[in-house]
Design an enzyme around this catalytic site. Structure first.
Site, mmCIF file in Angstrom:
data_model
loop_
_atom_site.group_PDB
_atom_site.id
_atom_site.type_symbol
_atom_site.label_atom_id
_atom_site.label_comp_id
_atom_site.label_asym_id
_atom_site.label_seq_id
_atom_site.Cartn_x
_atom_site.Cartn_y
_atom_site.Cartn_z
ATOM 1 N N HIS A 134 1.257 -1.414 -5.549
ATOM 2 C CA HIS A 134 0.802 -2.701 -6.065
ATOM 3 C C HIS A 134 -0.047 -3.355 -4.992
ATOM 4 C CE1 HIS A 134 0.856 -6.399 -8.488
ATOM 5 N NE2 HIS A 134 0.849 -7.011 -7.312
ATOM 6 N N CYS A 135 -1.283 -3.673 -5.332
ATOM 7 C CA CYS A 135 -2.228 -4.212 -4.353
ATOM 8 C C CYS A 135 -2.337 -5.728 -4.508
ATOM 9 C CB CYS A 135 -3.608 -3.568 -4.548
ATOM 10 S SG CYS A 135 -4.842 -4.160 -3.379
ATOM 11 N N PRO A 136 -1.902 -6.495 -3.504
ATOM 12 C CA PRO A 136 -2.022 -7.959 -3.616
ATOM 13 C C PRO A 136 -3.461 -8.437 -3.583
ATOM 14 C CG PRO A 136 -1.276 -7.328 -1.414
ATOM 15 C CD PRO A 136 -1.267 -6.083 -2.248
#
Length: 337
Positions: free
Chosen positions: A161-163
């Site tokens: 999951h890429c912020p």
């Protein structure tokens, strides 16, 4: 959380209620179609994404209108630099927006593993038998699928999951993410080169007390008082350099890491689990074997980027590597097509 142990024999996954072994059934007969992406899954631009876009446009503005235009004007070198930078920056922006808004890959509604024919050549099953089931979604999970606690959903071939994109990077947008890294690193290296070259040009001009063209209009300025008359432009270029340098270094390392993952057909999650399994083996645990989805560098590139090498460098127009097709096995790995 899962921990996948790469063993010399069958691959064993350990974890809470999700322990698994790898079975090797026959090739699939049927294809399962993806559902249409619901509009509720469109990611919104949050503060982090907005900040990334501001930095992107700031660096492009400084490089083009405060460096290239006043220095090289619209000569052949100037137009060439603007064209190359616009191509790499535009491609990077397009791929970044794909990573933000594109669904990373949903498990087809009503999908069930075919335990007789085997929906995949490498199928992860529970240690006690039966298909893997997500404890939160209460639905069966295909191989390499993980539940994202931030997005609150299962993602096919989830990488992380890429912020910075406010979205997961998974099966359907991983190629866009990889191309984004390639194009953005190329654009940042070009940006740094222009900033450094223009700074040296400015210092030489100031030392010789010559006229320097500055700003988007290329207004000539006499540098007989040093850099005081162009302090604003010098400040903006300093800020741009301070942003571009760490971004170039960090994203270059990230690109090298994901090139390694692509060539070995691993996700970030699988790489971390493999490292954990390696340390467990050093502590007296089971021996670590080969990654079960590694088909070799060439086949791995085809599985991640698609069947046509001619379009690999091109920004994707939709789901990556058949992201809206079916789930099926391919060789010794697991492809979602």
């Amino acid at each position: 959380m899962y921990m996948r142990l790469w063993l010399n024999g069958p691959v064993t996954m350990t974890g809470t209620d999700t322990s698994a072994q790898v079975a090797y059934p026959q090739a699939p007969n049927d294809a399962v179609q993806y559902p249409q992406e619901p509009s509720t899954r469109v990611r919104k631009i949050n503060f982090t994404v907005f900040g990334c876009l501001v930095v992107f446009f700031f660096l492009y503005y400084v490089d083009v209108f405060l460096v290239v235009v006043p220095w090289l004007s619209y000569s052949v070198p100037g137009v060439t630099n603007i064209g190359v930078l616009s191509m790499t920056a535009g491609s990077a922006l397009y791929c970044y927006l794909l990573c933000v808004f594109k669904d990373p890959g949903s498990v087809p509604e009503g999908w069930q593993p075919d335990e007789e024919n085997g929906g995949m050549k490498v199928m992860e099953v529970k240690r006690k038998g039966g298909a893997r089931v997500c404890a939160k979604c209460d639905k069966p999970k295909p191989a390499r699928t993980h539940h994202c606690r931030v997005c609150r959903r299962c993602v096919l071939r989830m990488d992380h999951h890429c912020p910075w994109t406010n979205n997961c990077i998974g099966h359907a947008n991983y190629r866009a993410f990889l191309l984004f890294l390639i194009y953005v690193v190329a654009a940042l290296v070009h940006t740094l080169g222009l900033l450094v070259s223009h700074t040296l040009h400015t210092l030489n001009t100031s030392r010789a007390q010559l006229v320097l063209r500055t700003g988007p209009q290329g207004v000539p300025v006499e540098l007989d008082d040093g850099l005081k008359s162009i302090w604003l432009y010098a400040l903006l270029q300093t800020v741009a350099f301070a942003l571009a340098l760490p971004l170039t270094v960090g994203l270059s390392f990230l690109l090298a890491y994901h090139c390694h993952l692509t060539l070995t057909n691993k996700t970030t999650i699988e790489y971390q689990e493999g490292v954990s399994a390696h340390f467990a083996a050093l502590g007296g645990g089971p021996a670590v074997g080969d990654h079960p989805y590694d088909l070799g560098p060439c086949a791995n590139l085809h599985e991640v980027c698609g069947d046509n090498p001619g379009v690999w460098p091109l920004p994707p127009c939709g789901a990556c590597c058949g992201g809206s097709g079916a789930i099926e096995g391919a060789g010794g790995g697991t492809a979602f097509r």
